[in-house]
Design a protein around this motif. Structure first.
Motif, PDB file in Angstrom:
ATOM      1  N   ASN A 253      19.087   2.412  -3.990  1.00  0.00           N
ATOM      2  CA  ASN A 253      19.288   2.000  -5.375  1.00  0.00           C
ATOM      3  C   ASN A 253      19.763   3.131  -6.273  1.00  0.00           C
ATOM      4  OD1 ASN A 253      18.746  -0.781  -5.306  1.00  0.00           O
ATOM      5  ND2 ASN A 253      16.552  -0.418  -5.217  1.00  0.00           N
ATOM      6  N   ARG A 254      19.387   4.369  -5.962  1.00  0.00           N
ATOM      7  CA  ARG A 254      19.826   5.479  -6.802  1.00  0.00           C
ATOM      8  C   ARG A 254      21.324   5.736  -6.633  1.00  0.00           C
ATOM      9  NH1 ARG A 254      14.838   7.156  -5.251  1.00  0.00           N
ATOM     10  NH2 ARG A 254      15.585   8.436  -3.527  1.00  0.00           N
ATOM     11  N   THR A 255      21.806   5.708  -5.399  1.00  0.00           N
ATOM     12  CA  THR A 255      23.243   5.920  -5.200  1.00  0.00           C
ATOM     13  C   THR A 255      24.046   4.730  -5.725  1.00  0.00           C
ATOM     14  OG1 THR A 255      23.080   5.079  -2.914  1.00  0.00           O
ATOM     15  CG2 THR A 255      22.937   7.466  -3.242  1.00  0.00           C
ATOM     16  N   LEU A 256      23.463   3.547  -5.654  1.00  0.00           N
ATOM     17  CA  LEU A 256      24.138   2.377  -6.213  1.00  0.00           C
ATOM     18  C   LEU A 256      24.257   2.522  -7.729  1.00  0.00           C
ATOM     19  CD1 LEU A 256      25.417  -0.366  -5.698  1.00  0.00           C
ATOM     20  CD2 LEU A 256      23.148  -1.398  -5.846  1.00  0.00           C
ATOM     21  N   ASP A 257      23.210   3.034  -8.358  1.00  0.00           N
ATOM     22  CA  ASP A 257      23.243   3.301  -9.796  1.00  0.00           C
ATOM     23  C   ASP A 257      24.315   4.338 -10.119  1.00  0.00           C
ATOM     24  OD1 ASP A 257      22.637   3.535 -12.491  1.00  0.00           O
ATOM     25  OD2 ASP A 257      20.854   4.763 -12.179  1.00  0.00           O
ATOM     26  N   LEU A 258      24.355   5.405  -9.326  1.00  0.00           N
ATOM     27  CA  LEU A 258      25.361   6.452  -9.522  1.00  0.00           C
ATOM     28  C   LEU A 258      26.774   5.874  -9.444  1.00  0.00           C
ATOM     29  CD1 LEU A 258      26.223   9.496  -9.637  1.00  0.00           C
ATOM     30  CD2 LEU A 258      26.046   9.487  -7.131  1.00  0.00           C
ATOM     31  N   LEU A 259      27.045   5.082  -8.423  1.00  0.00           N
ATOM     32  CA  LEU A 259      28.378   4.503  -8.243  1.00  0.00           C
ATOM     33  C   LEU A 259      28.732   3.517  -9.355  1.00  0.00           C
ATOM     34  CD1 LEU A 259      28.287   3.897  -4.385  1.00  0.00           C
ATOM     35  CD2 LEU A 259      29.580   5.658  -5.600  1.00  0.00           C
TER      36      LEU A 259
END
Length: 368
Positions: A253-259
């Motif tokens: 979820n953190r990398t999805l937020d970043l993207l």
């Protein structure tokens, strides 16, 4: 000797009888408590399996719910996932975004030869036009076509920058499906399978533009303001930016937020994708702003090497002091990318010790 009223029917004193009753009640309570804990734990574990963990994507939970009571895996949700299940069943993928421009001077061919040389079967060229798809199929390279339109804000920035700005939105498609991605530009010479050299202990694991230990991994620097007198000295942490052309993203979820943030910004701002990438990763949470809070690992500079490191340092060392064969070499610091790529391959695996001699250290002639 006690009075008869002090004894019960079993001959025990009332105090002894009371104590016995409490012992029995305590035993039942303890037994009930243990059973309750066991039952509650079973219920919790079963429910917890369906609750998103901090690093678990919503789509992952959806799959788990969909497959409850079924032994067969859930059907692919779209054409991309069906293809990913075929070419990257372990949910890790080397991905490069390319269009027909990368084929004109053979750079895409040089790049994909590296994929084959390193035996990276879980790879994909994300093709932005049908010509690129056709070339990949003809040359035995995994490819998937995605029809995308360059955002109006990126018009006029140059083809390479415009395409590069689109990659975060492209990556979202993969991370949402639960695939971790090693994104690679095509101006990279591949010598070893990169998946054998990743640590996978961080959300983002990426190549640095730093060219030595201090610029790549960071250092504490001093700051001096004499006007402050006693408090004139302060310190700060400094390192070079992470390169947005070579990095590994874990699907969570953190990398999805970043993207999501990067895709939005670069579709609304005329901005260099690498600057935005580093801002979103490293700017600290403050006030009402909360960063994506991704954890970061810098790739080792002699394994995932940039071209300044190679052309300004490594090649000038005595052979006995040069590091072992790198995993990937990114020609990010120099404009004559393909010519240097081919020369680097000759130098490392072609046995030509003079393959790099003709190239200056920098972009200008005479630089060492």
């Amino acid at each position: 000797m006690g009075h008869k009223d002090d004894y019960d029917s079993t001959g025990k004193t009332k105090g002894q009888a009371e104590k016995a009753r409490w012992t029995v009640l305590a035993s039942f309570f303890a037994l009930g408590l243990c059973l309750g804990v066991v039952v509650a734990e079973r219920v919790y574990v079963q429910k917890r399996a369906l609750i998103p963990k901090p690093r678990q994507l919503v789509s992952t939970v959806s799959n788990a719910l969909h497959s409850v009571g079924h032994h067969a895996p859930a059907a692919p949700r779209n054409e991309l996932e069906a293809y990913l299940m075929q070419i990257a069943p372990n949910k890790e993928l080397l991905l490069a975004v390319a269009n027909k421009n990368t084929m004109w001077d053979g750079m895409l061919d040089t790049f994909t030869q590296g994929i084959k040389r390193a035996k990276v079967s879980n790879h994909m060229i994300l093709a932005l036009d049908q010509q690129t798809v056709d070339w990949c199929k003809k040359n035995g390279v995994n490819a998937h076509f995605m029809n995308l339109t360059i955002a109006a804000t990126q018009q006029g920035t140059g083809d390479n920058h415009a395409v590069s700005a689109m990659k975060f939105g492209i990556l979202k498609n993969f991370v949402e499906l639960g695939w971790s991605v090693l994104l690679s530009d095509v101006d990279i010479a591949i010598f070893q399978n990169p998946f054998e050299h990743l640590y996978r202990d961080s959300d983002v694991e990426g190549m640095t533009d730093g060219f030595d230990e201090h610029t790549a991994y960071g250092s504490i620097e001093g700051f001096d303001d004499p006007s402050m007198g006693w408090g004139r000295y302060a310190q700060y942490y400094k390192h070079f930016n992470m390169n947005s052309g070579l990095f590994y993203l874990k699907a969570n979820n953190r990398t999805l937020d970043l993207l999501t943030r990067l895709a939005y910004r670069l579709s609304h701002e005329k901005y260099w994708d690498q600057t935005a990438y580093n801002e979103e990763i490293f700017f600290l949470s403050h006030g009402s702003y909360k960063s994506p809070q991704v954890s970061v690992r810098v790739m080792e500079i002699d394994k995932f090497m940039n071209s300044k490191r190679l052309f300004k340092d490594i090649r000038h060392r005595p052979k006995s002091q040069q590091p072992p064969l790198p995993v990937m070499v990114h020609i990010n610091y120099h404009p004559d990318k393909h010519e240097r790529m081919k020369a680097v391959i000759k130098w490392y695996i072609g046995g030509d010790e003079h393959a790099l001699d003709a190239f200056p250290g920098g972009s200008e002639k005479g630089t060492r």
